[in-house]
Write an enzyme that holds these catalytic residues in place. Structure first.
Site, PDB file in Angstrom:
ATOM      1  N   TYR A   1       0.901  -1.162   0.000  1.00 21.11           N
ATOM      2  CA  TYR A   1       0.000   0.000   0.000  1.00 21.11           C
ATOM      3  C   TYR A   1       0.930   1.200   0.000  1.00 21.11           C
ATOM      4  O   TYR A   1       0.947   1.995   0.924  1.00 21.11           O
ATOM      5  CB  TYR A   1      -0.826  -0.093   1.290  1.00 21.11           C
ATOM      6  CG  TYR A   1      -2.010   0.816   1.443  1.00 21.11           C
ATOM      7  CD1 TYR A   1      -2.976   0.933   0.444  1.00 21.11           C
ATOM      8  CD2 TYR A   1      -2.201   1.539   2.623  1.00 21.11           C
ATOM      9  CE1 TYR A   1      -4.080   1.739   0.624  1.00 21.11           C
ATOM     10  CE2 TYR A   1      -3.306   2.343   2.805  1.00 21.11           C
ATOM     11  CZ  TYR A   1      -4.238   2.446   1.796  1.00 21.11           C
ATOM     12  OH  TYR A   1      -5.338   3.242   1.980  1.00 21.11           O
TER      13      TYR A   1
ATOM     14  N   HIS B   1      -2.162   7.632  -2.964  1.00 24.24           N
ATOM     15  CA  HIS B   1      -3.297   6.714  -2.904  1.00 24.24           C
ATOM     16  C   HIS B   1      -3.754   6.507  -1.459  1.00 24.24           C
ATOM     17  O   HIS B   1      -4.945   6.587  -1.156  1.00 24.24           O
ATOM     18  CB  HIS B   1      -2.919   5.373  -3.531  1.00 24.24           C
ATOM     19  CG  HIS B   1      -3.965   4.308  -3.363  1.00 24.24           C
ATOM     20  ND1 HIS B   1      -5.185   4.354  -4.021  1.00 24.24           N
ATOM     21  CD2 HIS B   1      -3.996   3.192  -2.590  1.00 24.24           C
ATOM     22  CE1 HIS B   1      -5.910   3.299  -3.658  1.00 24.24           C
ATOM     23  NE2 HIS B   1      -5.218   2.574  -2.799  1.00 24.24           N
TER      24      HIS B   1
ATOM     25  N   GLU C   1      -1.486  -1.146 -10.608  1.00 22.46           N
ATOM     26  CA  GLU C   1      -0.314  -1.523  -9.815  1.00 22.46           C
ATOM     27  C   GLU C   1       0.724  -2.149 -10.734  1.00 22.46           C
ATOM     28  O   GLU C   1       0.448  -2.489 -11.879  1.00 22.46           O
ATOM     29  CB  GLU C   1      -0.683  -2.576  -8.745  1.00 22.46           C
ATOM     30  CG  GLU C   1      -1.736  -2.122  -7.757  1.00 22.46           C
ATOM     31  CD  GLU C   1      -1.845  -3.034  -6.530  1.00 22.46           C
ATOM     32  OE1 GLU C   1      -0.839  -3.677  -6.168  1.00 22.46           O
ATOM     33  OE2 GLU C   1      -2.937  -3.092  -5.944  1.00 22.46           O
TER      34      GLU C   1
ATOM     35  N   ASP D   1      -5.275  -5.070  -9.691  1.00 23.66           N
ATOM     36  CA  ASP D   1      -5.782  -5.726  -8.480  1.00 23.66           C
ATOM     37  C   ASP D   1      -7.254  -5.366  -8.304  1.00 23.66           C
ATOM     38  O   ASP D   1      -7.605  -4.419  -7.605  1.00 23.66           O
ATOM     39  CB  ASP D   1      -4.942  -5.251  -7.290  1.00 23.66           C
ATOM     40  CG  ASP D   1      -5.183  -6.095  -6.058  1.00 23.66           C
ATOM     41  OD1 ASP D   1      -5.672  -7.225  -6.202  1.00 23.66           O
ATOM     42  OD2 ASP D   1      -4.867  -5.610  -4.950  1.00 23.66           O
TER      43      ASP D   1
ATOM     44  N   TYR E   1     -13.632  -4.528   6.000  1.00 26.01           N
ATOM     45  CA  TYR E   1     -12.176  -4.401   6.196  1.00 26.01           C
ATOM     46  C   TYR E   1     -11.708  -4.179   7.632  1.00 26.01           C
ATOM     47  O   TYR E   1     -10.523  -4.371   7.932  1.00 26.01           O
ATOM     48  CB  TYR E   1     -11.597  -3.328   5.268  1.00 26.01           C
ATOM     49  CG  TYR E   1     -11.568  -1.920   5.801  1.00 26.01           C
ATOM     50  CD1 TYR E   1     -10.366  -1.327   6.207  1.00 26.01           C
ATOM     51  CD2 TYR E   1     -12.735  -1.166   5.890  1.00 26.01           C
ATOM     52  CE1 TYR E   1     -10.338  -0.018   6.675  1.00 26.01           C
ATOM     53  CE2 TYR E   1     -12.715   0.134   6.365  1.00 26.01           C
ATOM     54  CZ  TYR E   1     -11.516   0.700   6.763  1.00 26.01           C
ATOM     55  OH  TYR E   1     -11.486   1.979   7.227  1.00 26.01           O
TER      56      TYR E   1
HETATM   57 CA    CA Z   1      -4.124  -3.590  -4.168  1.00 23.10          CA
END
Ligand code: CA
Length: 424
Positions: free
Chosen positions: A137, A142, A210, A242, A253
């Protein structure tokens, strides 16, 4: 082992278009089915695919210590496990063999018929059997954008983010290559304002722009990889989409992170471009403040200047490029990611894959996901056919492309192209 396959002055006796991603300096590795339905490991120059299994059988790799069946596999794992010395020797030999000044194979019509294929005669396969897949990450832009949307501006970057490359263990069973369609996933979501969840097709299917790197056997259980050695264990890179279902992700999450909103599909480009081939495109990484702990500090240029773009192609219509970004925007580079991943003694194996995390640039047109580009649906994107997108519609095709370019040399990845089909 010198890396003379990168010689920028070399040209090939195979035709290469001016803007091709695959000049003789690239020599990527992939796996394909031939016109005779044989699976083999191969490379590509221009729009010609080269059967390395057949080349090896014909003796063109004599003098390089390779097992007889090293290229007659349905994945690159064993070749990757052989290590950098072997990768270099093989790339160097291929460069030599297809050099315009070398007539050995060029003048052997019979052998050329056996080893060369047009792209429409082959079918690309997944290049590696991915053992373990980890996703980072690592783009500050982002992480900040998503943080603002999910937690508000005050808590956008979590306190750990500037101190370590945040990552999670993904799922390798749903990693696919280009041209394999993906089904819209179903799952639990909590609609805005609702008090209890509902079940059904995701209404927020998204791409993530990505790149991913593929590793070789690196370390034994209990032994970390020092950061200065980390790149020795990176075989090469692919483009990586992804796929993500934002509504499923948002509900599930907390507190353990990504799960069903992430593991339904991840698409990679079929040609692995070696780290060796990308050498000319090294650049400085972004300045890190605060300075990371010692085991994450490095010397030299550890980032790579790779132009990236995403296009959406509605069914029966032209594509629209919706994002242009660059791999160099990553705050945490690959060496730091691999050093961090193994600092506790976690072993990394040949064929493991590490995703960079969504690569968003500093400007809104360089964001690497629809979540950010449409700002969670508040600002729909206009496509060239006049339609609007907040997320990805059924039957849209998402295409990622990437290439480096410097002093007239272009090394690229081709594309990874995936159609989103309706839920079953
Ligand atoms: Ca990802």
């Amino acid at each position: 082992m010198p890396n003379f396959a990168n010689n920028p002055d070399r040209s090939s006796w195979l035709h290469v278009d001016t803007h091709s991603d695959f000049p003789i300096q690239n020599i990527p590795f992939g796996v394909f089915l031939t016109r005779d339905d044989i699976i083999t490991i191969g490379t590509r120059i221009g729009d010609t695919a080269i059967d390395l299994g057949a080349l090896h059988q014909l003796g063109y790799f004599d003098g390089i210590p390779l097992t007889e069946d090293i290229f007659l596999q349905d994945n690159l794992n064993d070749f990757i496990a052989d290590g950098r010395k072997t990768w270099r020797a093989v790339r160097n030999r291929i460069a030599e063999l297809f050099d315009d000044n070398n007539s050995t194979l060029k003048s052997n019509v019979k052998h050329k018929e056996i080893v060369l294929f047009r792209l429409d005669e082959i079918e690309m396969q997944l290049p590696v059997q991915v053992g373990d897949y980890t996703d980072f990450y690592a783009s500050k832009e982002h992480a900040t954008n998503v943080g603002i949307m999910f937690r508000g501006k005050e808590n956008a970057l979590m306190p750990n983010w500037l101190h370590l490359p945040v990552g999670y263990h993904g799922r390798s069973s749903s990693i696919i290559t280009s041209d394999i369609p993906v089904r819209r996933p179903k799952g639990q979501t909590l609609p805005a304002g609702a008090e209890s969840p509902v079940f059904g097709p995701s209404k927020a299917v998204d791409f993530e722009l990505e790149m991913a790197f593929i590793t070789t056997d690196a370390n034994d259980l209990g032994y970390p990889i020092p950061i200065e050695e980390a790149e020795d264990y990176i075989f090469g890179l692919v483009l990586f989409n992804d796929w993500s279902a934002r509504d499923i992700q948002r509900w599930e999450y907390v507190p353990l992170g990504p799960f069903l909103g992430k593991n339904f599909a991840s698409s990679i480009s079929p040609w692995i471009v070696t780290l060796d081939a990308l050498e000319p495109f090294r650049v400085e990484s972004p300045t890190q403040n605060p300075t990371p702990l010692d085991y994450l500090q490095y010397q030299g240029k550890k980032s790579f200047d790779i132009n990236l773009e995403v296009a959406i192609k509605p069914e029966n219509n032209k594509e629209t490029v919706v994002s242009r970004s660059n791999f160099k925007y990553m705050y945490w580079n690959m060496a730091q990611q691999l050093a961090h991943h193994t600092v506790n003694g976690c072993p990394v194996n040949a064929g493991d894959m590490m995703g960079s995390g969504t690569i968003s640039g500093p400007t809104p047109d360089s964001y690497g996901s629809m979540l950010e580009l449409s700002w969670k649906g508040e600002k729909p994107l206009l496509l060239s056919d006049g339609s609007e997108r907040k997320f990805i519609n059924d039957n849209d095709t998402v295409i990622l492309r990437g290439h480096s370019e410097k002093n007239g040399l272009r090394i690229g990845f081709g594309e990874v192209k995936t159609k989103l089909l309706p839920s079953v």
